[in-house]
Structures are given as structure tokens and as C-alpha cells.
Design an enzyme around this catalytic site. Structure first.
Site, mmCIF file in Angstrom:
data_model
loop_
_atom_site.group_PDB
_atom_site.id
_atom_site.type_symbol
_atom_site.label_atom_id
_atom_site.label_comp_id
_atom_site.label_asym_id
_atom_site.label_seq_id
_atom_site.Cartn_x
_atom_site.Cartn_y
_atom_site.Cartn_z
ATOM 1 N N HIS A 1 34.887 48.739 11.660
ATOM 2 C CA HIS A 1 34.031 47.664 11.146
ATOM 3 C C HIS A 1 34.386 47.358 9.692
ATOM 4 C CE1 HIS A 1 30.942 47.563 14.409
ATOM 5 N NE2 HIS A 1 31.419 48.776 14.618
ATOM 6 N N GLU B 1 32.315 51.703 29.744
ATOM 7 C CA GLU B 1 30.947 51.522 29.245
ATOM 8 C C GLU B 1 30.182 50.577 30.166
ATOM 9 O OE1 GLU B 1 30.625 49.624 25.394
ATOM 10 O OE2 GLU B 1 28.457 49.953 25.344
ATOM 11 N N CYS C 1 35.346 45.757 16.754
ATOM 12 C CA CYS C 1 34.816 46.827 17.612
ATOM 13 C C CYS C 1 34.759 46.366 19.073
ATOM 14 C CB CYS C 1 33.490 47.321 17.077
ATOM 15 S SG CYS C 1 33.226 49.043 17.550
ATOM 16 N N GLU D 1 33.506 45.011 7.987
ATOM 17 C CA GLU D 1 32.385 44.359 7.285
ATOM 18 C C GLU D 1 31.536 45.327 6.466
ATOM 19 O OE1 GLU D 1 32.600 44.850 10.525
ATOM 20 O OE2 GLU D 1 30.648 45.192 11.482
HETATM 21 N N1 GLN Z 1 30.110 49.368 22.814
HETATM 22 C C1 GLN Z 1 31.419 49.663 22.285
HETATM 23 C C2 GLN Z 1 31.666 51.163 22.131
HETATM 24 O O1 GLN Z 1 30.756 51.932 22.133
HETATM 25 C C3 GLN Z 1 31.596 48.970 20.965
HETATM 26 C C4 GLN Z 1 30.584 49.343 19.942
HETATM 27 C C5 GLN Z 1 30.550 48.396 18.795
HETATM 28 O O2 GLN Z 1 30.958 47.244 18.901
HETATM 29 N N2 GLN Z 1 30.044 48.843 17.663
HETATM 30 O O3 GLN Z 1 32.784 51.561 21.982
#
Ligand code: GLN
Length: 534
Positions: free
Chosen positions: A510, A408, A384, A512
Site C-alpha cells: 500500500h 480468498e 493490493c 498510500e
Molecule cells: N483481500 C486481499 C488479501 O487479503 C487483499 C487485501 C487488500 O487489498 N488490502 O490478500
């Protein structure tokens, strides 16, 4: 089975006793006897879900396939039972009140005064029974978060009390307590357990089964004493001593016939449903046979908190075991990493995972770690935000886009290589935008990631706002970073990789959240396999 059976798991004395593990272990034992089981968690806090909670408050936020941001105990349930949970498996006080207030505004209560009893308790009971209604499950296990005696959990316990009457023979209460060891006296103390059971009894609940958490094995005579003083049958008090892995807990409970006692209380015949824990035991045997270590660094900003990356830790551990290795996980705080110390900090690491995260803190350390592992051919998995950092680092140091960043963190960056795709917004209950839950992903034939998964069509869970900015896709591919995975509906880039590297893969999703004891995630298996140096 004709009627769904409901098992409630409550906890007393102190928090963090591992109610979730006990609930999951009991679920595992019933499942291993051929019953269909699901587990749900009721959390007494007022947040609608844990999505907005900082990991320091409540550990990792788990995500279900249907896009619910959930308590991390749901991760245990999935890992133990190899089942998918959903929004219905995790309810908070906030959700209960929200539903009741919504109904009140709609006029559903027809001029009545809306009160905790019966309106809140009715809504809790409705949610308890929701999973059992479709007759999909033989057993619904409900874990009540918090500790008996908390003001917050009172409406939940009152609901359990009422349900014991309504469900009659189809309901059972398991209470988990703690037996401390007083070193100065050299004694195990049962008084806190007795008080905790008394507190439950005052609320009208007589537990059917007691599970005593303890750091030292308890003598039978202590268990008998607890049974006598707590009004519980002697065969219904079991102990749960610290074990080397949580995955041994089902076996420890089975050795004390907890599953048989539960079945007997429901007047079910255990002999008709013999237990089969073959796959589970195979995993544990592999685990004890794994002596050589694989050293994996986890670079993140919440590393000081044990539960912040729970699912990643568990996925790596499972992958190591299936690769006949013992996981040596070294957590490195990303805020500590600089270009001067990165070589020293990553020394001896066979592989590096760059963790997910939100916000800017510690992100520069992630870039430094990535530059190092990319240039030194060290297997690297970016998850991510970890993948987004891979993209940014590559843009800066290979494509020469010095100001590359994500909106971001830096809205004014000239090179938004990770950008917000407005049209991808999904509106959560809070009105925030987040891509949440399971999405399909197509992997390019012949890519490293397709090789890792052993297939070209996958589905993994997401939890993020920002996306790879497709404007740069060609430039990245021309320079050697391949966007091998994409969402078939939107074309969004889901994975990046460096084909020339030993193993360098970033995933926007993810993996995981999709790794269980009997079904470990292929991406973690492949990553750990690549990291192992013979
Ligand atoms: N902050 C990043 C986003 O919003 C990644 C989020 C995360 O790693 N779950 O895209």
C-alpha cells in the site's frame, strides 16, 4: 527541551469536527518551530484495534510501519508531520482492558479488586506517557477520540484530569467545540460550547485553550464571550473556519497565534524558535497554482463513504499538485461496472486506480475495468486486491486460464493465481493471518516501477493475506506481465507491470500509507505524471 510536554485534545458538542486535523495542525506548527513532536490517538471503542472494522464503521484502516492496524487519524499525523507513527501511537479501550486483564491473570494485582479507577486509568496514563519516556519528543499530543459526555470516554478523561495534576506545568488541554449557525435567527450560537466546557469542568478538567469549529467566521466579540463564560483567557480562544483544504488549517491557526499561546503557557520563548513553514507553503502555493485538472477514477466498493480510501485520495491529491494539476477524483462503484457500461463509465478518465479490498463483492467490476484499461492503454495502478485483480484478469484473458481466481474468493478454483502462502502467515493478536506493516522490496533494474521510484530498493507497508502464486511467474513473464518487484527474504512477488503499456503497475503493498505533504510517494507521482495528457 528538558522535559516532555503533553497536550491533550478533546472534542465536544458533536463528532466529526476534525480533532485529528486540529491536533495534526498544532503539531505541525510546533514542529515548524524546530521542536520534535509526536501525536497519539486514544479510541474509546472496545475493539483491540480497528483492523476488524468494516470501513463503513470507521473509515479507512491505516497501517503503521511496525504493522499496527490503526485509526485513520494516524494517517493525518504522518501526512502533516512527515513522521512515522507506531503501535504506541494508537490505543483503544480494548487494548487497555486487555493489558489490565492480562496482568490480573498473571497475578500482578496481588489479591486486589481490579477497578476502572485506579487500574484502568493507571494503564491509560502509562500509555499516555510511553511515547514521552525516551525523551525523544519535546511534545506528545494526545487526541482523545469520541465526544465529551460519552460514557465510553470517561476513563480517558479521568486519566487526563489526574495527569493535569501529575504533570503540572508540562500539561495542557485543548478542547474543540462547534459553533452552529442558526439561519432563521441569523446568529452563531455559543451555548453548545458553553455546555460542553461545563461538562468537562464537571469531570474536573478546565480546558486551557478552546478551538471553535465554525462554518462562518466568528466576530471577536463572540470569542471574547466564550472566553468569559468558559473560564479561559481571551487569547486562548481561537476559531477554525472551514477552509478549502485541510492543509490550510495550520496556517489558519497560526494566524491566530495558537502556537505562540501554547508555547507561552509552557513558559517557552517563541522568539527563540522562529517558525519555518517554507516547504508547507510551497505545497500550498503549488496547489493554488494548479488549475488544469487530471481525471482519475478510483474503482472500489466503498466509494460512497468519504473516508474509506482516505490515504489513497490524499496521495493522489498530493501527486496531482506536485505535477501541477488539480485532482478530479471520480469514484466508481465496482459493483456497477459491467462489460456493457465500462467504456461509458471510464470515459474521459486519464488514469484509473483499482482499490484494495476484502471479499468478493464488486470484484467482477474490477476485472472489467482492468480489461478495459489494459486494452485501451489507460494508465492504471492496482493496489493490493487491485494488483491481485490485475493478475487474475491477465491470467483469464491473456494466458487463457479461464477459471483463474484467488482462493480468498473461490477456494475451488482450478487456477489459483493468487494463493495463500501458508508459510507467510504472521499471527496477529486475533489469531488471524495477515502480512502487516513495512517490508523490503527489491525492484528489477530497468523496470517501469524502478524507474518510477528512481531506485531499486524500497520499503512499503502491507495489509493482506494472499500472495501472487509463484508457480505461474514464468508463464506471466513469458506473456508480458513482468514481476519486477520481490521481497528479498522470501522471493514473494510484490509488483507486476506491463512494460509495453503506457503505465500499468500493480503493487501488493500500500504505497498510500507512505505519502506525505512534503514527501509525496514516487509511485503516485509517476502514475499521475503518466496520466497527464498534454
Ligand atoms: N483481500 C486481499 C488479501 O487479503 C487483499 C487485501 C487488500 O487489498 N488490502 O490478500
Amino acid at each position: 527541551m528538558s522535559e516532555t510536554k503533553y497536550i491533550f485534545v478533546t472534542g465536544g458538542v458533536v463528532s466529526s469536527l476534525g480533532k485529528g486535523i486540529v491536533a495534526a495542525s498544532l503539531g505541525k506548527l510546533l514542529q515548524a518551530r524546530g521542536y520534535s513532536v509526536t501525536i497519539q490517538k486514544f479510541d474509546p471503542y472496545i475493539n483491540i484495534d480497528p483492523g476488524t472494522l468494516n470501513p463503513y464503521e470507521h473509515g479507512e484502516c491505516y497501517v503503521t510501519d511496525d504493522g499496527h492496524e490503526a485509526d485513520l487519524d494516524l494517517g493525518h499525523y504522518e501526512r502533516f508531520l512527515n513522521i512515522a507513527t507506531s503501535r504506541a501511537n494508537n490505543i483503544t479501550t480494548g487494548r487497555i482492558y486487555q493489558n489490565v486483564i492480562r496482568k490480573e491473570r498473571k497475578g500482578d494485582y496481588l489479591g486486589k479488586t481490579v477497578q476502572v479507577v485506579p487500574h484502568i486509568t493507571d494503564e491509560i496514563k502509562r500509555n499516555v506517557k510511553l511515547l514521552g519516556q525516551k525523551k525523544q519528543f519535546d511534545f506528545v499530543i494526545t487526541e482523545i477520540g469520541g465526544t465529551v459526555g460519552d460514557i465510553e470516554s470517561l476513563p480517558f478523561l479521568e486519566s487526563v484530569r489526574q495527569l493535569k495534576w501529575e504533570l503540572g506545568q508540562n500539561c495542557l488541554c485543548v478542547h474543540l467545540t462547534y459553533v452552529p449557525y442558526i439561519a432563521a435567527a441569523g446568529e452563531m450560537k455559543t451555548k453548545p460550547t458553553q455546555h460542553s466546557v461545563k461538562q468537562l469542568q464537571e469531570l474536573g478538567i478546565q480546558p486551557d485553550i478552546l478551538v471553535l469549529r465554525t462554518e462562518h467566521p466568528l466576530q471577536q466579540e463572540i470569542l471574547r464571550k466564550v472566553a468569559l463564560f468558559c473560564n479561559v483567557a481571551p487569547d486562548s480562544v481561537v476559531q477554525c473556519v472551514d477552509v478549502s483544504t485541510i492543509y490550510e488549517v495550520p496556517l489558519a491557526l497560526q494566524a491566530q497565534q495558537l502556537d505562540e499561546t501554547v508555547l507561552k503557557k509552557f513558559t517557552l520563548d517563541a522568539a527563540e524558535h522562529p517558525i519555518n513553514l517554507e516547504q508547507w507553503n510551497k505545497f500550498l502555493a503549488l496547489r493554488s497554482g494548479a488549475t488544469k485538472a487530471v481525471n482519475i477514477a478510483l474503482v472500489g466498493k466503498y466509494v460512497e463513504l468519504q473516508d474509506a480510501y482516505k490515504s489513497i485520495d490524499e496521495s493522489l491529491m498530493q501527486a496531482a499538485i506536485y505535477n501541477q494539476r488539480r485532482l478530479n477524483l471520480v469514484s466508481i462503484h465496482s459493483e456497477r461496472i459491467t462489460s456493457d457500461n465500462v467504456a461509458e463509465l471510464l470515459e474521459g478518465m486519464d488514469g484509473v486506480v483499482i482499490a484494495p479490498g476484502f471479499g468478493s463483492r464488486g470484484i467482477d467490476g474490477k476485472f472489467e475495468a482492468l480489461r478495459y484499461t489494459r486494452e485501451h492503454n489507460i494508465p492504471t495502478l492496482g493496489i493490493c486486491l487491485g494488483m491481485q485483480c490485475m493478475v487474475i484478469e491477465f491470467a483469464r484473458n491473456v494466458l487463457g486460464l479461464e477459471g483463474a481466481h484467488t482462493t480468498e474468493i473461490m477456494p475451488e478454483t482450478p487456477y489459483k493465481v493468487v494463493d495463500l502462502m501458508e508459510e507467510q502467515k504472521t499471527i496477529s493478536e486475533l489469531g488471524g493471518s495477515m502480512r502487516l506493516g513495512g517490508y523490503d522490496c527489491v525492484l528489477r533494474k530497468g523496470s517501469r516501477i524502478a524507474e518510477a521510484y528512481g531506485r531499486e530498493f524500497i520499503r512499503e507497508r502491507h495489509r493482506h493475506r494472499f500472495e501472487f502464486n509463484s508457480q505461474y511467474r514464468e508463464a506471466f513473464e513469458a506473456a508480458g506481465m513482468i514481476c519486477a518487484g520481490e521481497n528479498p527474504d522470501t522471493g514473494l512477488v510484490e509488483t507486476v507491470e506491463l512494460p509495453e503499456h503506457r503505465w500499468y503497475i500493480g503493487v501488493q503493498f500500500h504505497p498510500e500509507y507512505n505519502s506525505t505533504v512534503v514527501n509525496p510517494n514516487p509511485l503516485f507521482l509517476s502514475f499521475v505524471r503518466a496520466a497527464i495528457r498534454e
